[in-house]
Design an enzyme around this catalytic site. Structure first.
Site, PDB file in Angstrom:
ATOM      1  CB  SER A 169      20.161   3.587  74.014  1.00 44.08           C
ATOM      2  OG  SER A 169      21.477   3.556  73.537  1.00 44.08           O
ATOM      3  CG  ASP A 264      21.268   8.918  67.869  1.00 41.65           C
ATOM      4  OD1 ASP A 264      22.416   8.439  67.742  1.00 41.65           O
ATOM      5  OD2 ASP A 264      20.400   8.389  68.581  1.00 41.65           O
ATOM      6  CG  HIS A 294      22.236   7.914  71.536  1.00 40.29           C
ATOM      7  ND1 HIS A 294      21.569   7.058  70.679  1.00 40.29           N
ATOM      8  CD2 HIS A 294      22.543   7.188  72.640  1.00 40.29           C
ATOM      9  CE1 HIS A 294      21.485   5.868  71.244  1.00 40.29           C
ATOM     10  NE2 HIS A 294      22.052   5.924  72.436  1.00 40.29           N
TER      11      HIS A 294
END
Length: 332
Positions: A169, A264, A294
């Site tokens: 991320s 995502d 995600h």
């Protein structure tokens, strides 16, 4: 930044992997609110309060500090049982959390998983967080940590020729930016970069952003809020180290592994960056996993597909480290 033309109101449950769907349903029933509504301290507390099963056993885990532009940067160094006591490959790892949350403790499980899967010594970096420390603080800390590992390779028992960078991320975005900066400043050699669904840009009007922008795990509003806290409110001031997708030249970067989840919102932007790396001549594997969203690398204890992804990414990374060892032996 392009305005998002339309964001779907919800993501149907049948999109999700059977291991993920019950988690999504529980989140919906709990009435989970946006990050912005919860606030910075609230999202930090929520992340730190999650109890995860202990990850794979390590031969050793110890804390250290490295010199940084804003003071000492805490590190946690994981040596998996398969890594030799000296000359091991290393991954300088940057945790996720949107640049506003996350710690060495909340990402301990992921660091252990990465070390076990890759066979590399993982140096997890506790970089400074926004909004207390806005860009470029986190980026500067990430680069300082890479330089420290390179300088202290012998002391920590790693091979200077086989140091990679990676993250998930926001941490994946830091890995991309660190690779760019090290290339531009002729800094430490980076063997490879590993990016799980990296945060590379502010929200852009892409199909995945429209379809999954109200995902249970990450929303367009979440992304915008966190980016503003780290980068500031004016996208015109962004640069390629804060938003690596803005980089115009990707040639000469280290080989890459780029990982996305089907559901995502960041998916399409991340995969576009991977294709741009390929077009620039950078050996790049782009891996998309169905049924997950995600943050799925944090779900290895409950989601079989996350465990599969970790094993596959780890095998690719280990192969690259082995190739780096062979190259080093030949050149030596």
């Amino acid at each position: 930044m392009t305005d998002i033309t339309h964001v779907e109101s919800d993501v149907p449950l049948d999109v999700w992997d059977p291991d993920v769907a019950p988690m999504v349903e529980r989140m919906r029933q709990s009435g989970a609110t946006s990050f912005r509504t919860v606030g910075v301290q609230g999202v930090r507390n929520n992340l730190e309060s999650i109890v995860r099963p202990t990850g794979p056993a390590m031969a050793s885990v110890h804390d250290a500090d490295c010199e940084g532009p804003g003071g000492p940067i805490p590190l946690r160094i994981y040596r998996p049982p398969t890594a030799p006591g000296s000359g091991a490959p290393a991954l300088v790892w940057f945790h996720g959390g949107g640049m506003i949350m996350g710690s060495l403790d909340s990402f301990d499980r992921l660091a252990r998983d990465v070390a076990a899967a890759t066979g590399a010594v993982v140096v997890n970096v506790d970089y400074r967080l926004a909004p207390e420390h806005r860009y470029p603080a986190g980026h500067d800390d990430a680069y300082a940590a890479l330089c420290w590992v390179n300088r202290h390779a012998d002391q920590i028992g790693v091979d200077r020729a086989r140091i990679g960078v990676g993250g998930d991320s926001a941490g994946g975005g830091l890995a991309a930016a660190t690779a760019l900066r090290s290339r531009d400043e002729h800094g430490p050699n980076i063997c490879q970069q590993i990016m799980f669904y990296p945060g590379l840009e502010r929200p852009v009007d892409r199909p995945s952003m429209r379809r999954f922008g109200n995902s249970a795990f990450l929303t367009v509003d979440d992304i915008t809020w966190m980016k503003n806290l780290y980068l500031g409110d004016d996208p015109a001031l962004d640069d390629e180290y804060g938003s690596p997708a803005l980089a115009t030249d990707l040639a000469g970067l280290p080989p890459a592994i780029v990982v996305t989840g089907f559901a995502d919102p960041l998916r399409d932007g991340v995969e576009e960056y991977g294709r741009r790396l390929q077009d620039a001549g950078v050996p790049t594997a782009i891996l998309r996993y169905p049924g997950v969203g995600h943050g799925f690398a944090m779900q290895t204890s409950t989601v079989a597909r996350a465990r599969t992804a970790m094993a596959e990414v780890g095998a690719l990374a280990a192969a690259r480290f082995s190739a780096g060892q062979a190259d080093s032996t030949v050149s030596g």
